[in-house]
Write a protein that holds these residues in place. Structure first.
Motif, short mmCIF file in Angstrom:
data_model
loop_
_atom_site.label_atom_id
_atom_site.label_comp_id
_atom_site.label_asym_id
_atom_site.label_seq_id
_atom_site.Cartn_x
_atom_site.Cartn_y
_atom_site.Cartn_z
N LYS A 979 60.45 49.08 73.41
CA LYS A 979 60.62 48.12 74.48
C LYS A 979 59.54 47.02 74.42
N SER A 980 58.30 47.41 74.23
CA SER A 980 57.21 46.42 74.26
C SER A 980 56.75 45.99 72.88
N MET A 981 56.92 46.84 71.91
CA MET A 981 56.51 46.61 70.53
C MET A 981 54.99 46.26 70.46
N GLU A 982 54.23 46.89 71.30
CA GLU A 982 52.77 46.77 71.23
C GLU A 982 52.25 47.95 70.44
N TRP A 983 51.43 47.67 69.39
CA TRP A 983 50.97 48.69 68.46
C TRP A 983 49.65 49.30 68.95
N PHE A 984 49.62 50.64 68.84
CA PHE A 984 48.43 51.41 69.21
C PHE A 984 48.07 52.34 68.07
N THR A 985 46.79 52.40 67.75
CA THR A 985 46.35 53.25 66.65
C THR A 985 46.37 54.70 67.11
N VAL A 986 47.00 55.55 66.25
CA VAL A 986 47.09 56.96 66.57
C VAL A 986 46.06 57.75 65.75
N ILE A 987 45.98 57.46 64.44
CA ILE A 987 45.07 58.19 63.56
C ILE A 987 44.38 57.17 62.67
N GLU A 988 43.06 57.37 62.43
CA GLU A 988 42.29 56.50 61.52
C GLU A 988 41.68 57.35 60.42
N HIS A 989 41.45 56.71 59.25
CA HIS A 989 40.76 57.33 58.12
C HIS A 989 41.41 58.67 57.76
N TYR A 990 42.73 58.66 57.72
CA TYR A 990 43.49 59.89 57.42
C TYR A 990 43.70 59.94 55.91
N HIS A 991 43.38 61.12 55.28
CA HIS A 991 43.37 61.18 53.82
C HIS A 991 44.72 61.61 53.22
N ARG A 992 45.55 62.31 53.97
CA ARG A 992 46.81 62.83 53.40
C ARG A 992 47.94 61.78 53.52
N THR A 993 49.08 62.11 52.89
CA THR A 993 50.23 61.19 52.94
C THR A 993 51.32 61.71 53.87
N ASN A 994 51.02 62.62 54.74
CA ASN A 994 51.96 63.07 55.75
C ASN A 994 51.16 63.43 56.99
N ALA A 995 51.81 63.26 58.14
CA ALA A 995 51.10 63.50 59.39
C ALA A 995 52.10 63.79 60.49
N THR A 996 51.70 64.46 61.52
CA THR A 996 52.52 64.78 62.69
C THR A 996 51.92 64.06 63.88
N ILE A 997 52.76 63.23 64.52
CA ILE A 997 52.32 62.47 65.69
C ILE A 997 52.73 63.27 66.91
N THR A 998 51.81 63.56 67.79
CA THR A 998 52.07 64.40 68.97
C THR A 998 51.85 63.60 70.24
N GLU A 999 52.20 64.32 71.34
CA GLU A 999 51.97 63.80 72.70
C GLU A 999 52.68 62.47 72.92
N LEU A 1000 53.93 62.38 72.43
CA LEU A 1000 54.74 61.19 72.70
C LEU A 1000 55.43 61.33 74.05
N VAL A 1001 55.81 60.20 74.60
CA VAL A 1001 56.43 60.19 75.94
C VAL A 1001 57.93 60.47 75.78
N ILE A 1002 58.43 61.45 76.51
CA ILE A 1002 59.85 61.82 76.44
C ILE A 1002 60.69 60.68 77.02
N GLY A 1003 61.73 60.38 76.33
CA GLY A 1003 62.62 59.32 76.77
C GLY A 1003 62.34 57.98 76.12
N ASN A 1004 61.22 57.82 75.44
CA ASN A 1004 60.89 56.57 74.77
C ASN A 1004 61.33 56.63 73.32
N GLU A 1005 61.47 55.42 72.74
CA GLU A 1005 61.85 55.28 71.33
C GLU A 1005 60.70 54.59 70.61
N TYR A 1006 60.27 55.19 69.49
CA TYR A 1006 59.05 54.71 68.84
C TYR A 1006 59.33 54.28 67.41
N TYR A 1007 58.53 53.26 66.97
CA TYR A 1007 58.43 52.86 65.56
C TYR A 1007 57.01 53.17 65.10
N PHE A 1008 56.85 53.43 63.81
CA PHE A 1008 55.52 53.77 63.25
C PHE A 1008 55.25 52.91 62.03
#
Length: 1190
Positions: A979-1008
């Motif tokens: 809806k807003s397309m405002e970007w927020f940093t979730v993880i920094e200086h992450y060394h692997r090529t896969n990650a799990t994003i948690t604590e998202l808001v139910i009912g929202n649609e996200y891009y990464f």
């Protein structure tokens, strides 16, 4: 209280009167002893330094008051003197002042005399004695003594049993048997008492306590107490029970003179022989000593006892004896011829005679009931001729009229004495006198009676002193001729014989004043005692005027400071007061209110000058005049002032922080010699002057110091005389302290050819404010002393080539620094230089930081300096990755000692291996440098949403194609709501090529999206997921995937190896490496394969996998192979390095062997990472190529 024995009066020797043999001369009221006492007092008065009147001896009755007066002249005293009153030797009466003693002091301003009084109130008997008065002022001291006698109140003649007072003196003394009057001398009130029964003193002493002996002796008038106690001790001696005597003698017997005494003893055995003894001598029977025997009694009678019988007696029977004491009392002495009433005139000699029954008997005399004590200070004398006793009164006065009594042990006799005045006749009256000051004044009168009198001046008593004397002359003071003439006239006028009853006694009274003073002027009156006939005369003292100039200099000069007020007070004397006239240059100075005026006072004349000026200097005259004469004096007045300011000083010489200045003295010294000068300086731009000397400068030159070089200064001068400091001089011209520089440093040979020598040096250590204009290089051929200047103009640089030199010649070189102050001291090259070119093999000195890969970012500048050596100038060749370098992209700059590779803006294409080749003749040296140009990486290739469950999203991505020529260090993941397309940093200086994003808001649609990151930073762009992740509200059952436990264990592995290290002895060295492993490995350090354990010289640290070994102040013996060993359950790994420790002396040796022109030191090369073996190889090559230079 026992009075001391009184000395008998000496008989005065009378010289016979010539032509009148039967005439004798007497002085009324005087005795020989009294005359001696008066002479002593006069002597003390002459020696007195402070007293003008001393306290005199006096007497007082019990209960009466008496005052003693002492006077001190305060003419020469600046403050009040200190006075003390004493009784006896040490008792200070100041602390006793109170009810019975008062001390007073007054000061008379007119006469300037201090009067000190000591008043005794209601005197008591114990107040009698000797007193002393002491006065002190600074170093002056004076004292005098006087006596006080206290008598009992006058009463009736006491009826005393005088026999009880007559006691015999001690046994065995020279005066044994004589009488002692001490019992009568006790000064106590005698009351009429009834006769009491006779008391035996021996019985009292025998039965009394020893503590009461003195009381009994005082009460009964015993004078020989000690002798009596000795005899009492013998009497008290406890005798053993006698076998010979049934009854012994009594301890003591008493009998009257002429009486009879009986001694009785009773024997135990009548057959024993008895002997009597007196004082150790056996007594034989005689008419005086009679012996009787009655049964066992043995009796001895002593008839007609006399004083010689007063002694010790004892009797012996067989071997035993007993003793006793006999005391003989004298019979009372009776008066056989009574005293007769007598009438006399004042001044006559009176004799009262009485006769007693015994020769040389003791008789006491009383006057109105008070005992008369003859002595040196008394006018009473007692003459004894057998039974005749005479009381003589010399110079009788009306006070001598009284009832006189003579008392003996058996009676007394009384008579009245009446003394009246003789009619007074004034033979010579006093006359008025006029005398000059300092002359003697003598007031003289002559009266018919020999009576004293009193002198007064203006109604006040005249006090005698050193200058004022009262002279009393009677007939005893006249010559024989004067006496004969006088008595001839008397006999002719009155017709009496020389020994007639009414013989006149003339008396002369004089008042003599030596050195008359003005205060001696007045009316003097002499009044004879007991006569109200005053004789008066006036004394007038005149004195010529006199000017007192004692307070001035020898030449009568008075110095006054200009601008101040002069008040010159000249003391003058004269009677009557003279009139003073001041003048200058025959011009009188009037009294008034002018600036220069005169003021007159009774005892001085004053010249006043308000605000003295220089023109007031000169000679001033003072004239005094009165009826006695005139006086003149001249006084020189000198007006002095501060000196004029000196002229401006000159600065003749200047140094780095000093200068030399001189000046001329001021034209006018103010009338007082110049004592010295004060110097001040200041900076030209400042207004604050600073004094340079606190002690006066006596010379006209001075050297200021401690100035700042290059700063302009000014100086000025103050002249100083006794009056003060002058105004400052004008400032000097400004000057700047400058100094030459210190010599240049590090003069060395840069290069040598067959015809030239290139020298280089460093600037001076100290240049100074004058700066540095340039250098002068000079050389001198070996064997000559002429120095040749190599450069015609000053050299700005620190390098110069001397051309045109002969080949194979040797030269000496020196260099000087030049500035505005001149040339500095030269700096010499230490040895001669051979003009011949030398081939030096090339050497490349790769800096330490270039031995590893040189990393720079894109766009940064690359500027690498690689020093090298070689002679002659070597040829340089650069290649990149084996190919020639494109000089359009990379700039190469070469010099004689180094080469520079410069890239203004680095690009990734500039990365690669760069090879450098240095060639000199047949010698070649190669070196390589790795350059890595890095940039930010590109974004990841793809980002995919693998799964969505609950509030979680699983993401995977692939690394970027372009890593920026550097390793990827991590990733940054951001999320955005659709809806807003405002970007927020979730993880920094992450060394692997896969990650799990948690604590998202139910009912929202996200891009990464994901950013890649390396050492340069984040990628410019990010890769976003193509699809969105919807967090559904109606949750579906999520089955957790089954993951196998990840194995984090890892064998030890060194991520940063140890590096060979070179250390200098005495400086701490460290070895560093980094290791990782799980579980955490155990680290062990070893030296030469031996573990280092508990060695205080080593310290081991481990922090976040970085392992450090610190070697404290290593020595060359600490060099060797060091190993770090890491061990855990999965394996063991080791890494080694070499440590080489160089001694300081070796370092200094290497430094000395380095060529001077290289500009490098062993320490510098060592710290830059050059191995010591390379330095050694380089030095050996230099030495082999040119052994003469190295």
């Amino acid at each position: 209280m026992k009075c001391p024995p009184q000395p008998r009066p000496q008989k005065r020797k009378m010289r016979p009167l010539r032509q009148v043999p039967c005439l004798q001369k007497w002085s009324l009221g005087e005795s020989p002893a009294g005359g001696e006492e008066q002479d002593k007092q006069n002597a003390n008065s002459q020696l007195s330094t402070l007293f003008v009147e001393k306290p005199q001896t006096g007497s007082v009755k019990v209960g009466a008051n008496i005052t003693f007066i002492a006077k001190v002249k305060a003419e020469d005293l600046l403050r009040k003197p200190t006075i003390k009153w004493f009784k006896g030797k040490w008792m200070d009466l100041a602390s006793k002042a109170g009810k019975h003693l008062q001390l007073k002091e007054t000061f008379e301003r007119q006469t300037r005399i201090y009067t000190f009084e000591m008043q005794i109130i209601k005197a008591k008997e114990n107040y009698a004695g000797n007193y002393r008065c002491e006065v002190t002022y600074k170093d002056k001291f004076d004292s005098c003594s006087f006596d006080l006698e206290v008598h009992e109140s006058t009463g009736t003649t006491p009826n005393i049993d005088i026999r009880s007072a007559f006691k015999r003196s001690g046994e065995g003394q020279e005066d044994a048997g004589e009488l002692d009057f001490s019992g009568l001398l006790k000064r106590r009130e005698v009351k009429q008492q009834e006769e009491e029964p006779e008391i035996d003193v021996w019985e009292l002493l025998k039965n009394a306590n020893p503590n009461e002996y003195e009381k009994i002796a005082f009460q009964y008038g015993i004078t020989d107490l000690r002798g009596m106690l000795k005899r009492l001790k013998r009497m008290r001696r406890v005798e053993k029970k006698s076998a010979a005597f049934a009854k012994i003698l009594d301890p003591a017997y008493q009998v009257d003179k002429g009486g009879k005494v009986r001694f009785v003893v009773e024997l135990a055995d009548p057959k024993l022989e008895v002997k009597w003894f007196k004082n150790g001598q056996e007594i034989r029977p005689s008419t005086k000593y009679i012996f009787e025997h009655k049964g066992n009694e043995r009796i001895m009678f002593i008839n007609n006892c006399s004083l010689t019988d007063d002694s010790e007696y004892y009797v012996t029977a067989g071997d035993e004896k007993c003793s006793t004491e006999l005391f003989v009392r004298e019979p009372p002495i009776m008066v056989t011829k009574q005293l007769e009433d007598t009438n006399a005139y004042c001044g006559e000699r009176v004799e009262l005679e009485v006769e007693v029954s015994e020769d040389d008997a003791n008789v006491k005399w009383f006057k109105n009931g008070e005992e008369i004590f003859p002595g040196p200070k008394s006018r009473y004398k007692i003459k004894v001729e057998g039974k005749k006793h005479t009381l003589i009164i010399e110079g009788a006065t009306k006070a001598d009229s009284a009832e006189y009594s003579a008392m003996t042990t058996g009676g007394q006799s009384s008579a009245k004495l009446s003394v009246d005045l003789r009619p007074l006749k004034i033979t010579t009256p006093l006359t008025d006198q006029t005398v000059k000051l300092g002359k003697e004044v003598c007031l003289k009168c002559e009266i018919s009676e020999n009576v004293p009198g009193k002198w007064t001046k203006n109604g006040l008593p005249v006090q005698e002193g050193d200058r004022l004397k009262v002279v009393h002359k009677g007939m005893e003071d006249l010559t024989d001729y004067q006496l004969a003439q006088m008595f001839s006239k008397i006999l002719g006028d009155h017709g009496f014989g020389l020994m007639g009853p009414s013989k006149p006694m003339l008396k002369i009274h004089k008042l003599v004043i030596a050195n008359a003073l003005t205060e001696d002027e007045g009316e003097y009156v002499f009044t004879p005692d007991a006569y109200n006939v005053p004789l008066s005369a006036k004394v007038h003292v005149i004195d010529p005027p006199k000017i007192i100039l004692d307070g001035l200099d020898a030449d009568n000069t008075v110095t006054v400071i200009a601008g101040s007020k002069l008040r010159l007070e000249i003391p003058v004397t004269g009677e009557p007061p003279p009139k003073a006239i001041w003048s200058r240059a025959d011009k009188a100075i009037m009294e008034g209110s002018g600036r220069i005026r005169a003021e007159s006072y009774p005892d001085s004349s004053t010249l006043v000058i308000d605000v003295a000026e220089r023109d007031d200097s000169g000679v001033y005259n003072i004239n005094l005049k009165n009826e006695a004469g005139e006086a003149h004096a001249s006084i020189k007045i000198k007006v002095v002032d501060i000196p004029d300011p000196p002229v401006a000083p000159n600065v003749t010489e200047v140094g780095d922080d000093w200068c030399i200045m001189n000046w001329e003295p001021p034209v006018y010294d103010g009338g007082s010699p110049i004592l010295g000068y004060f110097i001040e300086r200041k900076k030209k731009q400042s207004s604050r002057w600073m004094r340079l000397n606190f002690d006066l400068c006596k010379e006209t030159t001075f050297e200021p110091k401690k100035m700042i070089e290059g700063v302009a200064y000014e100086v000025r001068i103050f002249a100083v005389n006794a009056i003060g400091i002058s105004k400052p001089s004008m400032p000097s011209k400004p000057f700047v302290p400058l100094a030459v520089t210190s010599p240049p440093t590090l003069l060395a040979v840069d290069s040598v050819t067959d015809s030239s020598v290139t020298m280089k040096w460093r600037p001076p250590d100290q240049i100074g404010a004058a700066g540095l204009d340039g250098y002068v290089l000079e050389y001198c051929l070996e064997g000559t002393e002429d120095w040749i200047v190599a450069n015609t103009d000053l050299i700005d640089k620190t390098k110069f080539t001397i051309n045109g030199l002969p080949t194979d010649a040797k030269i000496f070189v020196r260099v000087k620094a030049i500035n505005a102050a001149g040339a500095s001291e030269p700096k010499y090259y230490s040895q001669p230089i051979l003009v011949k070119e030398i081939i030096e093999p090339p050497k490349i000195r790769i800096p330490r930081h270039l031995k590893q890969t040189y990393i720079r970012r894109v766009g940064e500048a690359v500027n690498l300096v690689i020093p090298f050596q070689g002679k002659p100038r070597p040829e340089l060749t650069w290649k990149k990755d084996g190919e020639e370098i494109d000089k359009n992209q990379i700039n190469i700059r070469n010099s004689e000692t180094d080469t520079i590779i410069f890239i203004r803006k680095a690009e990734r294409s500039h990365s690669g291996k760069y090879d450098l080749q240095v060639k000199v003749d047949k010698y070649v040296e190669n070196a390589s440098i790795d350059i890595q140009i890095v940039d930010r990486p590109g974004p990841p290739q793809t980002v995919t949403i693998e799964d969505v469950w609950g509030e979680n999203v699983a993401l995977t991505w692939t690394p970027p194609k372009d890593d920026g020529n550097a390793a990827i260090t991590g990733y940054t993941i951001q999320k955005a709501d659709k809806k807003s397309m405002e970007w927020f940093t979730v993880i920094e200086h992450y060394h692997r090529t896969n990650a799990t994003i948690t604590e998202l808001v139910i009912g929202n649609e996200y891009y990464f999206r994901v950013f890649a990151e390396n050492m340069c930073g984040l990628s410019e762009d990010a890769t976003m997921t193509k699809e969105s992740a919807v967090i559904a509200k109606d949750g579906k059952i999520y089955k957790n995937p089954v993951y196998e436990d990840f194995d984090f264990t890892e064998a030890p592995m060194f991520t940063q190896p140890l590096v060979n290290t070179y250390a200098i002895a005495g400086y701490n060295a460290t070895l560093n490496c980094s290791v990782r492993g799980n579980p955490k490995p155990k680290i062990t350090w070893m030296k030469n394969k031996v573990a280092i354990v508990d060695d205080p010289r080593y310290r081991m640290f481990s922090n976040q996998g970085v392992c450090t070994l610190e070697i404290r102040k290593p020595s060359p013996y600490d060099g060797g192979t060091y190993c770090c060993k890491a061990v855990n359950d999965l394996g063991t790994v080791e890494i080694e390095c070499k440590l080489e420790v160089k001694d300081c002396s070796t370092v200094r040796t290497f430094e000395c062997t380095l060529p001077p022109k290289s500009g490098l030191s062993f320490c510098r090369l060592l710290l830059q990472g050059v191995p010591p073996n390379i330095i050694d190889s380089y030095l050996r090559d230099l030495h082999s190529s040119n052994p003469e230079e190295y």
